[in-house]
Scaffold this motif. Sequence first.
Motif, PDB file in Angstrom:
ATOM      1  N   THR A  33      22.093  -3.488  -3.630  1.00 34.32           N
ATOM      2  CA  THR A  33      23.282  -4.266  -3.295  1.00 34.32           C
ATOM      3  C   THR A  33      22.965  -5.225  -2.156  1.00 34.32           C
ATOM      4  OG1 THR A  33      24.696  -2.411  -3.920  1.00 34.32           O
ATOM      5  CG2 THR A  33      25.683  -4.104  -2.515  1.00 34.32           C
ATOM      6  N   ASP A  34      23.297  -6.513  -2.345  1.00 34.19           N
ATOM      7  CA  ASP A  34      23.101  -7.494  -1.283  1.00 34.19           C
ATOM      8  C   ASP A  34      23.786  -7.023  -0.006  1.00 34.19           C
ATOM      9  OD1 ASP A  34      21.658  -9.197  -2.887  1.00 34.19           O
ATOM     10  OD2 ASP A  34      23.302 -10.589  -3.250  1.00 34.19           O
ATOM     11  N   GLY A  35      23.058  -7.114   1.098  1.00 31.10           N
ATOM     12  CA  GLY A  35      23.620  -6.763   2.398  1.00 31.10           C
ATOM     13  C   GLY A  35      23.383  -5.330   2.819  1.00 31.10           C
ATOM     14  N   LEU A  59      18.577  -8.049   2.029  1.00 29.72           N
ATOM     15  CA  LEU A  59      18.392  -8.905   0.859  1.00 29.72           C
ATOM     16  C   LEU A  59      17.035  -8.679   0.191  1.00 29.72           C
ATOM     17  CD1 LEU A  59      19.859 -12.212   2.329  1.00 29.72           C
ATOM     18  CD2 LEU A  59      20.958 -10.635   0.735  1.00 29.72           C
ATOM     19  N   GLY A  60      16.233  -7.748   0.711  1.00 28.49           N
ATOM     20  CA  GLY A  60      14.873  -7.540   0.218  1.00 28.49           C
ATOM     21  C   GLY A  60      14.787  -7.148  -1.238  1.00 28.49           C
ATOM     22  N   LEU A  61      15.306  -6.004  -1.600  1.00 29.41           N
ATOM     23  CA  LEU A  61      15.208  -5.538  -2.984  1.00 29.41           C
ATOM     24  C   LEU A  61      16.004  -6.424  -3.932  1.00 29.41           C
ATOM     25  CD1 LEU A  61      15.448  -1.646  -2.678  1.00 29.41           C
ATOM     26  CD2 LEU A  61      13.433  -3.014  -3.214  1.00 29.41           C
ATOM     27  N   SER A  62      17.234  -6.719  -3.562  1.00 27.76           N
ATOM     28  CA  SER A  62      18.066  -7.534  -4.452  1.00 27.76           C
ATOM     29  C   SER A  62      17.517  -8.953  -4.558  1.00 27.76           C
ATOM     30  CB  SER A  62      19.523  -7.553  -3.978  1.00 27.76           C
ATOM     31  OG  SER A  62      19.622  -8.108  -2.678  1.00 27.76           O
ATOM     32  N   SER A  73       5.720 -10.311  -1.295  1.00 36.91           N
ATOM     33  CA  SER A  73       5.625 -10.169   0.154  1.00 36.91           C
ATOM     34  C   SER A  73       6.714  -9.241   0.685  1.00 36.91           C
ATOM     35  CB  SER A  73       5.732 -11.546   0.806  1.00 36.91           C
ATOM     36  OG  SER A  73       5.655 -11.449   2.200  1.00 36.91           O
ATOM     37  N   GLU A  74       7.934  -9.439   0.198  1.00 36.59           N
ATOM     38  CA  GLU A  74       9.046  -8.590   0.630  1.00 36.59           C
ATOM     39  C   GLU A  74       8.824  -7.135   0.218  1.00 36.59           C
ATOM     40  OE1 GLU A  74      12.231  -7.236   2.457  1.00 36.59           O
ATOM     41  OE2 GLU A  74      11.570  -9.308   2.631  1.00 36.59           O
ATOM     42  N   LEU A  75       8.363  -6.929  -1.000  1.00 39.05           N
ATOM     43  CA  LEU A  75       8.151  -5.563  -1.478  1.00 39.05           C
ATOM     44  C   LEU A  75       6.970  -4.900  -0.780  1.00 39.05           C
ATOM     45  CD1 LEU A  75       8.921  -6.178  -5.242  1.00 39.05           C
ATOM     46  CD2 LEU A  75      10.405  -5.096  -3.531  1.00 39.05           C
ATOM     47  N   ALA A  76       5.937  -5.679  -0.451  1.00 40.51           N
ATOM     48  CA  ALA A  76       4.805  -5.132   0.301  1.00 40.51           C
ATOM     49  C   ALA A  76       5.264  -4.690   1.688  1.00 40.51           C
ATOM     50  CB  ALA A  76       3.686  -6.159   0.402  1.00 40.51           C
ATOM     51  N   ARG A  77       6.093  -5.518   2.320  1.00 41.99           N
ATOM     52  CA  ARG A  77       6.614  -5.160   3.644  1.00 41.99           C
ATOM     53  C   ARG A  77       7.477  -3.897   3.552  1.00 41.99           C
ATOM     54  NH1 ARG A  77       5.769  -6.690   8.023  1.00 41.99           N
ATOM     55  NH2 ARG A  77       4.834  -8.651   7.419  1.00 41.99           N
ATOM     56  N   ASN A  78       8.315  -3.785   2.522  1.00 44.18           N
ATOM     57  CA  ASN A  78       9.113  -2.575   2.342  1.00 44.18           C
ATOM     58  C   ASN A  78       8.219  -1.350   2.139  1.00 44.18           C
ATOM     59  OD1 ASN A  78      11.425  -4.084   2.535  1.00 44.18           O
ATOM     60  ND2 ASN A  78      12.088  -3.770   0.435  1.00 44.18           N
ATOM     61  N   ASP A 130      11.111 -12.228 -13.361  1.00 48.40           N
ATOM     62  CA  ASP A 130      11.646 -12.089 -14.714  1.00 48.40           C
ATOM     63  C   ASP A 130      11.901 -10.640 -15.092  1.00 48.40           C
ATOM     64  OD1 ASP A 130      11.479 -14.893 -15.167  1.00 48.40           O
ATOM     65  OD2 ASP A 130       9.333 -14.676 -15.550  1.00 48.40           O
ATOM     66  N   GLU A 131      11.079  -9.733 -14.584  1.00 46.73           N
ATOM     67  CA  GLU A 131      11.236  -8.307 -14.878  1.00 46.73           C
ATOM     68  C   GLU A 131      11.125  -7.528 -13.578  1.00 46.73           C
ATOM     69  OE1 GLU A 131       8.275  -7.282 -17.822  1.00 46.73           O
ATOM     70  OE2 GLU A 131       8.851  -8.969 -19.092  1.00 46.73           O
ATOM     71  N   PHE A 132      11.995  -6.533 -13.423  1.00 45.18           N
ATOM     72  CA  PHE A 132      12.038  -5.730 -12.201  1.00 45.18           C
ATOM     73  C   PHE A 132      12.318  -4.291 -12.584  1.00 45.18           C
ATOM     74  CE2 PHE A 132      14.201  -3.723  -8.655  1.00 45.18           C
ATOM     75  CZ  PHE A 132      13.565  -4.220  -7.524  1.00 45.18           C
ATOM     76  N   GLY A 133      11.454  -3.391 -12.168  1.00 47.18           N
ATOM     77  CA  GLY A 133      11.663  -1.970 -12.421  1.00 47.18           C
ATOM     78  C   GLY A 133      11.517  -1.187 -11.139  1.00 47.18           C
ATOM     79  N   LEU A 134      12.399  -0.222 -10.925  1.00 45.04           N
ATOM     80  CA  LEU A 134      12.369   0.591  -9.717  1.00 45.04           C
ATOM     81  C   LEU A 134      12.566   2.047 -10.099  1.00 45.04           C
ATOM     82  CD1 LEU A 134      14.250  -0.243  -6.421  1.00 45.04           C
ATOM     83  CD2 LEU A 134      14.016   2.075  -7.243  1.00 45.04           C
TER      84      LEU A 134
END
Length: 140
Positions: free
Chosen positions: A98-100, A109-112, A51-56, A119-123
């Motif tokens: 980075t948080d904040g 706080l979205g990406l972090s 949800s957070e990544l869709a909003r971003n 379990d896995e995160f790639g950007l």
Amino acid sequence: MSPSPVEIVSSQVVPIAVDQDVVRVRQAMRGVAVNAGLSLVDQTKVVTAASELARNTLIYGGGGQAVIELVRGGGRTGVRVGFHDEGPGIADINLALTDGYTTGAGLGLGLSGARRLVDEFGLDSAPGAGTRITITKWGR
């Protein structure tokens, strides 16, 4: 030791162009997470991250798409979702994680936060080249 190959069991594309599409991503993610046999806690984590990544994708990337997959590999089943946009990209990925840190009005706080929930995160992103983010949550 190389990771086990991942089999895509099912896949669906959800366009992200308006606010309602963020809701559609959440609903689709919940369904796939249930089909993957994820616990209620893990379902909540991956749906929240998606949800957070869709909003971003909508706000910062100007829209794009989510590809939601039920996957199997290494004797386990999970859900993987890739977000892609053709927006301005992220100039400093380490700073963005980075948080904040925020370029908008949010808490940063979205990406972090999304990264901590899966379990896995790639950007992959660069200025002018859009952004691709892939997350995976495996069943226990």
